[in-house]
Scaffold this motif. Structure first.
Motif, PDB file in Angstrom:
ATOM      1  N   ILE A 238     -38.561  14.575  15.387  1.00 52.16           N
ATOM      2  CA  ILE A 238     -39.474  15.235  16.319  1.00 52.16           C
ATOM      3  C   ILE A 238     -39.414  14.573  17.695  1.00 52.16           C
ATOM      4  O   ILE A 238     -39.347  15.242  18.723  1.00 52.16           O
ATOM      5  CB  ILE A 238     -40.917  15.220  15.769  1.00 52.16           C
ATOM      6  CG1 ILE A 238     -41.005  16.095  14.510  1.00 52.16           C
ATOM      7  CG2 ILE A 238     -41.909  15.716  16.820  1.00 52.16           C
ATOM      8  CD1 ILE A 238     -42.323  15.993  13.780  1.00 52.16           C
TER       9      ILE A 238
ATOM     10  N   HIS B 129     -34.567  19.491  15.182  1.00 51.82           N
ATOM     11  CA  HIS B 129     -35.328  20.279  14.213  1.00 51.82           C
ATOM     12  C   HIS B 129     -34.466  20.751  13.039  1.00 51.82           C
ATOM     13  O   HIS B 129     -34.469  21.935  12.706  1.00 51.82           O
ATOM     14  CB  HIS B 129     -35.955  21.492  14.899  1.00 51.82           C
ATOM     15  CG  HIS B 129     -36.618  21.178  16.203  1.00 51.82           C
ATOM     16  ND1 HIS B 129     -37.700  20.331  16.299  1.00 51.82           N
ATOM     17  CD2 HIS B 129     -36.328  21.567  17.472  1.00 51.82           C
ATOM     18  CE1 HIS B 129     -38.058  20.238  17.572  1.00 51.82           C
ATOM     19  NE2 HIS B 129     -37.237  20.959  18.297  1.00 51.82           N
TER      20      HIS B 129
ATOM     21  N   TYR C   1     -44.199  17.903   9.044  1.00 55.06           N
ATOM     22  CA  TYR C   1     -42.904  18.179   9.672  1.00 55.06           C
ATOM     23  C   TYR C   1     -42.516  19.638   9.468  1.00 55.06           C
ATOM     24  O   TYR C   1     -41.935  20.276  10.350  1.00 55.06           O
ATOM     25  CB  TYR C   1     -41.825  17.269   9.085  1.00 55.06           C
ATOM     26  CG  TYR C   1     -40.442  17.570   9.619  1.00 55.06           C
ATOM     27  CD1 TYR C   1     -40.017  17.039  10.837  1.00 55.06           C
ATOM     28  CD2 TYR C   1     -39.566  18.407   8.930  1.00 55.06           C
ATOM     29  CE1 TYR C   1     -38.757  17.331  11.346  1.00 55.06           C
ATOM     30  CE2 TYR C   1     -38.312  18.708   9.426  1.00 55.06           C
ATOM     31  CZ  TYR C   1     -37.913  18.162  10.638  1.00 55.06           C
ATOM     32  OH  TYR C   1     -36.669  18.466  11.123  1.00 55.06           O
TER      33      TYR C   1
ATOM     34  N   PHE D  18     -43.019  25.150  12.331  1.00 56.70           N
ATOM     35  CA  PHE D  18     -42.699  23.795  12.784  1.00 56.70           C
ATOM     36  C   PHE D  18     -43.685  23.329  13.857  1.00 56.70           C
ATOM     37  O   PHE D  18     -44.274  22.252  13.752  1.00 56.70           O
ATOM     38  CB  PHE D  18     -41.272  23.746  13.338  1.00 56.70           C
ATOM     39  CG  PHE D  18     -40.903  22.403  13.917  1.00 56.70           C
ATOM     40  CD1 PHE D  18     -40.433  21.387  13.112  1.00 56.70           C
ATOM     41  CD2 PHE D  18     -41.060  22.146  15.279  1.00 56.70           C
ATOM     42  CE1 PHE D  18     -40.121  20.152  13.636  1.00 56.70           C
ATOM     43  CE2 PHE D  18     -40.747  20.911  15.820  1.00 56.70           C
ATOM     44  CZ  PHE D  18     -40.270  19.911  14.994  1.00 56.70           C
TER      45      PHE D  18
END
Length: 228
Positions: free
Chosen positions: A72, A77, A98, A163
């Motif tokens: 992050i 990602h 996450y 996300f």
């Protein structure tokens, strides 16, 4: 070609995971990497466009959950499936925050592993299509197996992602009492326009309470608080 990374410090377990993968995905359709430390995994993720990371939690020096935070921080990602003996609530919460695709507790069966990889393949296939998607196709992506073994719908309104929502929820969880949109934007490193959309969504789903705070000077501001 799919680029998949196995992050596992036990050579035997890493080899088994590789064998499992090769039973599901033809070797000609994937490029497979194996590392035994989180720092190596981060370096690869920065160089390559990884489609999937199979990640253990108990790793030397830097744990798997710490690696999720590093992804992050570095604005990476990759899709992640956790494969670990860790089943404490803190580890699971880190994974949820996450936005991992799945969480398999060792020792797991090939059938359970197969189910996790099949979900990833459907997810990857559907979201890589440059066209309008049907509800049935979206259901294949968003109706997933949760950690309790029940199915739930995790789809979000257009323009929102799981996300980003999970990242903002994690920031909120670490923010006591009332907070402003500006504070969440600063901590999450998203723009205020982005965080405002997610805060409004959480208000609509009754996960946040909102109130107007009047200042002695200047315009009033909106403050939010997580509902218990």
């Amino acid at each position: 070609m799919l680029q998949i990374l196995i992050v596992e410090d036990d050579p035997m377990v890493s080899s088994i995971n590789k064998q499992y993968l090769m039973k599901i995905i033809p070797p000609a359709k994937m490029r497979l990497y194996q590392v035994d430390r989180a720092d190596k995994a981060l370096a690869l993720a920065q160089k390559l466009q990884l489609d999937l990371v199979l990640l253990d939690i108990y790793l030397p020096k830097i744990s798997g959950t710490e690696l999720l935070h590093l992804f992050i921080e570095h604005n990476l990602h990759p899709n992640v499936i956790m494969l670990s003996a860790a089943k404490d609530s803190q580890s699971v919460n880190h994974a949820l925050n996450y936005g991992v695709l799945d969480y398999l507790v060792k020792p797991f069966s090939f059938e359970r592993f197969h189910k996790a990889i099949e979900h990833f393949l459907k997810y990857n296939e559907v979201l890589n299509q440059d066209r309008q998607l049907s509800q049935t196709e979206l259901d294949q992506v968003f109706i997933t197996q949760d950690f309790a073994g029940e199915k739930e719908m995790t789809s979000l309104p257009k323009g929102l992602s799981n996300f980003s929502l999970n990242k903002i929820k994690a920031v909120i969880a670490e923010t006591p009492d009332y907070f402003s949109n500006q504070e969440i934007a600063r901590k999450s490193k998203f723009s205020r326009i982005t965080t405002k959309k997610y805060l409004d969504y959480l208000v609509k789903t009754n996960e946040l309470t909102i109130k107007t705070h009047y200042l002695k000077v200047g315009r009033p501001i909106k403050l939010y608080k997580a509902n218990k």
